[in-house]
Design an enzyme around this catalytic site. Structure first.
Site, short mmCIF file in Angstrom:
data_model
loop_
_atom_site.label_atom_id
_atom_site.label_comp_id
_atom_site.label_asym_id
_atom_site.label_seq_id
_atom_site.Cartn_x
_atom_site.Cartn_y
_atom_site.Cartn_z
N HIS A 1 0.89 -1.33 -0.03
CA HIS A 1 -0.11 0.13 -0.03
C HIS A 1 0.75 1.28 0.03
CE1 HIS A 1 0.73 -1.01 4.09
NE2 HIS A 1 0.67 0.59 4.45
N CYS B 1 2.48 3.64 11.44
CA CYS B 1 3.14 3.19 10.39
C CYS B 1 3.39 4.24 9.52
CB CYS B 1 2.80 1.91 9.85
SG CYS B 1 1.29 2.06 8.73
#
Length: 731
Positions: free
Chosen positions: A65, A240
């Site tokens: 992603h 993240c």
């Protein structure tokens, strides 16, 4: 969610044997639907994210992603591989692969939906249903949660599947995605509630949702303490690099592990959709803290003084039970983290990333001073320019309006504007120095910074003196703050001791040590500028034009702009200084005006969003706001930035060659009446705009279609034709 994944974005027979090939196969489907404008550029962003940390998860899941400027709308593609693809998970290859593509500026509601999917991936029933479904449309519906799993299984013709398990997965999926979909249009503050809905749908327990108060949390179903026993309480932070998937999967994993072990876990997810701070009362009541993160935890000082486990975000996903046991062990042993007191750190440190080098900090310190100075430049410069426009250049010899002001005389109003502008200009160097010191040492740096800057103005050391004074003031205060002071004196340090000592030291250094050499250097630079003529002046104009267009409002642009404003920030600027100011403003207007013109003459080379940005760029460029071209440069830097630099250099050189002058530091076309040789000045801008436009159109026209894209209008993929008609991309 319905527009984020469709059957065209599902590949149930993914044949890729590497993670790069898998990402390309799924990304090509996005390109065919117009969701991605540049396949290679998007894959480069995916690879960059993968290089930060592998995206494989235990349980056979891969979630490559990224956020990318090449993505037109949030999109999810799903692939199922029989052989499996290695995404770096400890337990082996992944057979369920989700490619998540989010635009650089994705809205909160869409990111909330993606986060809910990430949480669902921790549900074994949901992933089991995805492994058994045999129809692309049914798989898409299952992920969206808008159809029961029974329908998906009926479409696949699968038999023997555990009906109860599948139905459970379906309901869990439907609940999670439906709850997240309800977040459409919600603000950032609604993220916690959306996540709570996702968690509740995925489990039958009554554990508290993230963001809920500890007092309202119910006892866990498994391993719970007795009714009279207070459960162990943990607060956690997960984050993240992209804040889309791992952030929320780690949160879900920690919450599930907490329920299983009878521990209350409340998680703050610091994701792309922003974050909702945990209630201070919740943090105060916690017995331990878990940080599962790969980017710096924001406002980390809130959690100081508690037993803390600090790990990467994947540890929060893969071994949450161990982390809970570890923090409980630290609490039992009385191990706590000292941490920093709240508010610690300078403005630059609070805004930056951990581990920044000295060069990066120095640039931010200087930009801190420049950013606070620029409003004084704009206000003072425009007031002075208006005074000249109304009363002529002889207005600078007018007496003080305190002694002579006639309400009905135009010259009196012109003198008033000129003298107010002069006062505003008098703050430039002190503000520059003061806020450089502020960026280094916070509020204690302001007093010595302003004092040093005022001294620089007094001894005619100019902007060079202001830069040095600010750095000296910040350095002196930082050195004083490192001294171990007795507790009895700490109360008067910020009010009396630091301002007194630092101002005395900075004043001594500026008056006696460095001030005279700096003033001589400033005079030498001014004399050199006054001596420029002919080809030297043209070359300087070209160089300043290149700098103005290199980063469009960034540090290099600000250096050129500050250099120009320094020359006119005096009561009687030289002719050369006003020529430099004119060249800098002209060059800074070129990129946004050129992008606006390019979207007008060759709109099919740009996306619909870029064409809308092009309309705004007309006004931004005309107002001398170079940042109007940033959306175009961010989406296609290799074509837009070089083209802008060429046009800016030509405009800067022509402005110098035409001897155009400018007394105002800002204003764009709205200060044309204040420009010397205005007609030739406008010609210089027009030439640069046309050159940049031509280069952008040619370079974008030479770009080949991304591999895997289907030509619009072909019978093979009518959906692609429709999407392409709606969202044009470069040919």
């Amino acid at each position: 969610m319905s527009d984020m994944i469709t059957a065209d974005l599902v590949d149930l027979d993914l044949s890729a044997d590497t993670k790069e090939a898998a990402a390309r196969a799924l990304a090509e489907r996005m390109v065919a639907l117009g969701r991605v404008t540049d396949l290679d550029g998007f894959l480069a962003d995916v690879a960059a994210r993968e290089a930060q940390m592998p995206t494989g998860l235990d349980g056979g899941i891969g979630i490559p992603h990224c956020r990318s400027e090449h993505v037109t709308e949030p999109t999810l593609a799903f692939g199922r591989s029989a052989a499996g693809v290695d995404f770096g998970a400890p337990d082996g290859p992944a057979d369920l692969i989700f490619l998540i593509a989010a635009p650089a500026g994705a809205d909160d509601a869409h990111l909330t939906i993606l986060s809910s999917l990430a949480r669902q991936l921790m549900n074994a029933e949901f992933t089991g249903a995805l492994r058994s479904v045999g129809d692309a449309a049914a798989a898409a519906a299952l992920i969206r949660g808008d159809a029961p799993v029974a329908d998906a299984e009926g479409a696949s013709g699968a038999s023997g599947a555990g009906e109860g398990g599948s139905a459970g997965a379906g309901s869990a999926s439907e609940g999670a995605m439906g709850a997240a979909s309800a977040a459409q249009g919600a603000s950032t503050d609604s993220v916690a509630s959306s996540v709570a809905a996702s968690a509740d749908a995925a489990t039958d327990s009554t554990a508290s949702a993230p963001g809920a108060s500890v007092e309202d949390a119910s006892a866990p179903a498994s391993g719970a303490p007795s009714a009279d026993e207070r459960p162990f309480r943990i607060v956690a932070v997960t984050s993240c690099p992209t804040g889309i998937a791992h952030t929320y999967m780690a949160a879900e994993s920690l919450e599930n592990a907490g329920r299983e072990s009878g521990v209350e876990v409340v998680v703050e997810t610091q994701g792309s959709a922003g974050f909702t701070r945990l209630d201070p009362a919740v943090i105060a009541a916690a017995d331990g803290v878990i940080f599962a993160h790969d980017v710096p935890v924001r406002e980390k000082e809130r959690f100081a003084g508690k037993p803390t486990v600090d790990v990467g975000v994947k540890a929060g996903i893969n071994r949450p039970g161990e982390l809970i046991s570890e923090v409980r062990g630290k609490a039992a042993r009385g191990e706590v983290t000292a941490g920093a007191p709240a508010g610690r750190g300078t403005p630059v440190e609070r805004a930056g990333d951990a581990g920044e080098g000295y060069g990066t900090k120095l640039r931010k310190w200087l930009m801190s001073g420049v950013s606070y100075m620029v409003p004084f430049v704009a206000a003072g410069g425009l007031l002075i320019a208006l005074g000249f426009a109304i009363g002529g250049y002889e207005i600078k010899t007018a007496p003080s309006v305190m002694d002579h002001f006639v309400w009905t005389q135009t010259d009196s109003w012109a003198a008033l504007l000129f003298q107010i502008g002069g006062v505003a200009f008098g703050f430039l160097v002190p503000v520059l120095a003061g806020y450089i010191a502020y960026g280094m040492a916070d509020r204690p740096g302001l007093v010595p910074g302003f004092v040093g800057g005022m001294i620089a103005s007094t001894i005619n050391a100019g902007f060079l003196g202001g830069l040095v004074a600010g750095l000296l003031a910040g350095g002196v205060v930082m050195a004083i703050q490192r001294i171990n002071i007795p507790a009895v004196l700490r109360g008067i340090m910020p009010v009396v001791v630091i301002p007194l000592i630092s101002s005395a030291i900075v004043g001594f250094l500026m008056f006696v040590v460095v001030g005279k050499p700096i003033a001589s250097a400033q005079k030498g630079m001014t004399d050199w500028l006054n001596s420029l003529s002919g080809s030297n002046a043209i070359l300087l104009g070209a160089l300043l034009g290149l700098m103005m267009c290199f980063d469009l409002g960034g540090p290099v642009n600000k250096v050129a702009y500050t250099f120009a404003t320094a020359g006119i920030a005096v009561s009687s600027p030289s002719d050369s200084a006003m020529k430099i100011m004119a060249a800098v403003m002209a060059a800074g207007m070129v990129p946004p005006l050129a992008m606006a013109l390019a979207t007008t003459v060759r709109g099919k080379l740009f996306t619909e969003t870029e064409r809308e940005n092009g309309k705004a760029a007309w006004v931004l460029g005309a107002s001398f706001i170079s940042e109007g071209a940033i959306p175009f440069a961010a989406a296609d830097p290799l074509r837009v930035i070089p083209s802008s630099m060429v046009g800016g250099a030509i405009t800067g050189a022509l402005s110098m060659a035409f001897s155009a002058t400018l007394r105002a530091p800002h204003g764009g076309i709205f200060v044309v009446p204040l420009i010397g040789n205005p007609f030739l000045y406008l010609i210089a801008i027009a030439v640069g705009v046309c050159v940049t436009t031509a280069l952008v159109v040619v370079l974008k026209g030479m770009r080949k279609p991304a591999p895997g894209a289907v030509s619009p209008g072909t019978a093979a993929d009518p959906a692609a034709a429709t999407a392409d008609a709606k969202q044009p991309v470069a040919a």
